[in-house]
Structures are given as structure tokens and as C-alpha cells.
Design a protein around this motif. Structure first.
Motif, PDB file in Angstrom:
ATOM      1  N   GLY A 106       6.011  -6.415  -5.995  1.00 67.29           N
ATOM      2  CA  GLY A 106       5.770  -6.775  -4.615  1.00 67.29           C
ATOM      3  C   GLY A 106       4.305  -7.125  -4.404  1.00 67.29           C
ATOM      4  N   PRO A 107       3.931  -7.536  -3.186  1.00 65.05           N
ATOM      5  CA  PRO A 107       2.562  -7.980  -2.900  1.00 65.05           C
ATOM      6  C   PRO A 107       1.547  -6.844  -2.841  1.00 65.05           C
ATOM      7  N   GLY A 108       2.014  -5.614  -2.761  1.00 61.74           N
ATOM      8  CA  GLY A 108       1.087  -4.491  -2.715  1.00 61.74           C
ATOM      9  C   GLY A 108       0.761  -4.039  -1.305  1.00 61.74           C
ATOM     10  N   THR A 109       0.440  -2.762  -1.178  1.00 55.36           N
ATOM     11  CA  THR A 109      -0.058  -2.191   0.073  1.00 55.36           C
ATOM     12  C   THR A 109      -1.412  -1.569  -0.213  1.00 55.36           C
ATOM     13  N   ARG A 110      -2.418  -2.076   0.482  1.00 58.93           N
ATOM     14  CA  ARG A 110      -3.758  -1.487   0.305  1.00 58.93           C
ATOM     15  C   ARG A 110      -3.913  -0.380   1.333  1.00 58.93           C
ATOM     16  N   LEU A 111      -3.931   0.844   0.850  1.00 57.78           N
ATOM     17  CA  LEU A 111      -4.016   2.019   1.711  1.00 57.78           C
ATOM     18  C   LEU A 111      -5.431   2.568   1.704  1.00 57.78           C
ATOM     19  N   THR A 112      -5.960   2.778   2.888  1.00 68.39           N
ATOM     20  CA  THR A 112      -7.259   3.435   3.038  1.00 68.39           C
ATOM     21  C   THR A 112      -7.049   4.739   3.797  1.00 68.39           C
ATOM     22  N   VAL A 113      -7.512   5.826   3.203  1.00 70.74           N
ATOM     23  CA  VAL A 113      -7.411   7.132   3.859  1.00 70.74           C
ATOM     24  C   VAL A 113      -8.812   7.569   4.271  1.00 70.74           C
ATOM     25  N   THR A 114      -9.003   7.801   5.548  1.00 67.79           N
ATOM     26  CA  THR A 114     -10.347   8.137   6.051  1.00 67.79           C
ATOM     27  C   THR A 114     -10.456   9.608   6.456  1.00 67.79           C
TER      28      THR A 114
END
Lengths: 114, 114
Positions: A106-114
Motif C-alpha cells: 500500500g501507499p503507507g501511513t506516515r504516523l507522527t506521535v507527539t
């Protein structure tokens, strides 16, 4: 060709939140995979599934769980997100050919956890 | 544990130069070998694969790779690169006792100067 879709391209979550990443494939493939991609580390396998309600741990399962209630859908769950889980998450479905298997991503999910 | 090593992290070439990206794996049994490419902003896609037979395999966009069993290598080559080949390249291995699991190398970023 196999089409694999992921629910979000970009996601920002706070530390401690429960996070769901969804993946859907459009063919009747049994095998599905979740990887995370980090610079200099390549892709590392988190979990995979060979059939509905089946799951196997990959190389880095800690802090993650998965769910596969239907063949076409494979969900990755971050029980309590941490900053160390900031990454690109890739889902793949595996298709069989007469000479072996291939994985489609798949295209990917860019996850940012702050 | 099985592993895949890509020797070059970042390669910079001018257009028309020849390319060779190294890939070595550590596993003594039967392997299936893959090269994937990830163009900027796009999803990971299969470039070429080796399952059995002729150790020299040809893929899309003029790429080829040679499986040398005695060296545990599967190097990617292209005689003349183009600016559009700028991407990240991943070597991956599936071993006969790993089911559908792929083991990925760290990736090589290729930058082609016009």
C-alpha cells in the motif's frame, strides 16, 4: 494487479492514544503483512496474518497488536502510542504465482506521535 | 537469524553512468530474491524477482540482477541510469522456512544528477 489501500497517508497522534491503522486489499489473498519503515533500517516486519483471525508475530511486535476479522482487511493497533512509534507504516498483501509469491504494498501511513 | 545487507546507503551518479547496487544475504538454504523500488512520494513496487532457473533476471525499466549462490549475492545493475531512476532501492529475501515473510535490507538511496 493487486490493489492495497491504507486508511490514512498522514496521521498525528498524542502519546498514550490508541491508534488504528487500516489496510484493505481488493483480491482474495490470504496473506497480509504490516511493516514499519525507518531510515537506515529498511522495512521491519511487525505482524502478519495467513488467514482470517490468524496472526503471527514478526520481528518487532512489541507495542503493537493486529486484527483480521475479514479476509480483505488487516488492522494494526498501537495500544498506547509512544514517540518511538513515529514511523512510516506499510501494509502488504501477498499474491501467489506459478513460480512463487509476491508482495504488493500500500501507499503507507506516515504516523507522527507527539 | 537470517539477514540482508546492502552495502551502499547513498549512491550519487550522473545520467548515463552505470549502476550496480550490492545485496548480500545470510542463509544457506533455498531463497527467493527480490528488488523493490520506492520513487519519491510513491509506494514500494517490485522491480524484479528471482525464484529459480536462470540466475540473471531482467526487470522493469532496464534493470537486471544476478544471483550468485556461492557469494550469497543478488546485485542490481543498470547499464545507463536516468534522472527518473532517483529512488530508494530495497533488496529482500524470502527463505524456504519463513513462509511469506520477507527480510529486507537497509535500503540504498540513489540520486541521479541530470
Amino acid at each position: 494487479d493487486v490493489k492495497v489501500t491504507q486508511s490514512s497517508r498522514y496521521l498525528v497522534k498524542r502519546t498514550g492514544e490508541k491508534v488504528f491503522l487500516e489496510c484493505v486489499q481488493d483480491m482474495d489473498h490470504e496473506n497480509m503483512f504490516w511493516y514499519r519503515q525507518d531510515p537506515g533500517l529498511g522495512l521491519r516486519l511487525i505482524y502478519f496474518s495467513y488467514d482470517v483471525k490468524m496472526k503471527e508475530k514478526g520481528d518487532i511486535p512489541e507495542g503493537y497488536s493486529v486484527s483480521r476479522e475479514k479476509k480483505e482487511r488487516f488492522s494494526l493497533i498501537l495500544e498506547s502510542a509512544s514517540t518511538s512509534q513515529t514511523s512510516m507504516y506499510l501494509c502488504a498483501a501477498e499474491a501467489g504465482t506459478e513460480r512463487g509469491y509476491e508482495q504488493y504494498f500500500g501507499p503507507g501511513t506516515r504516523l507522527t506521535v507527539t | 537469524a537470517q539477514s540482508v545487507s546492502q552495502h551502499n546507503h547513498h549512491v550519487i551518479l550522473s545520467e548515463a553512468a552505470s549502476l550496480e547496487l550490492g545485496c548480500n544475504y545470510s542463509y544457506g538454504g533455498t531463497v527467493n530474491l527480490f528488488w523493490y523500488v520506492q520513487y519519491p512520494g510513491q509506494h514500494l513496487q517490485l522491480l524484479l524477482k528471482y525464484f529459480s532457473g536462470d540466475p540473471l533476471v531482467k526487470g522493469i525499466k532496464g534493470f537486471e540482477a544476478e544471483f550468485i549462490k556461492s557469494k550469497f549475492s543478488f546485485n542490481l545493475r543498470k547499464p545507463s541510469v536516468q534522472w527518473s531512476d532517483t529512488a530508494e532501492y530495497f533488496c529482500a529475501v524470502n527463505t524456504d522456512n519463513q513462509g511469506g515473510k520477507l527480510i529486507f535490507g537497509q535500503g540504498t538511496e540513489l540520486s541521479v544528477k541530470p
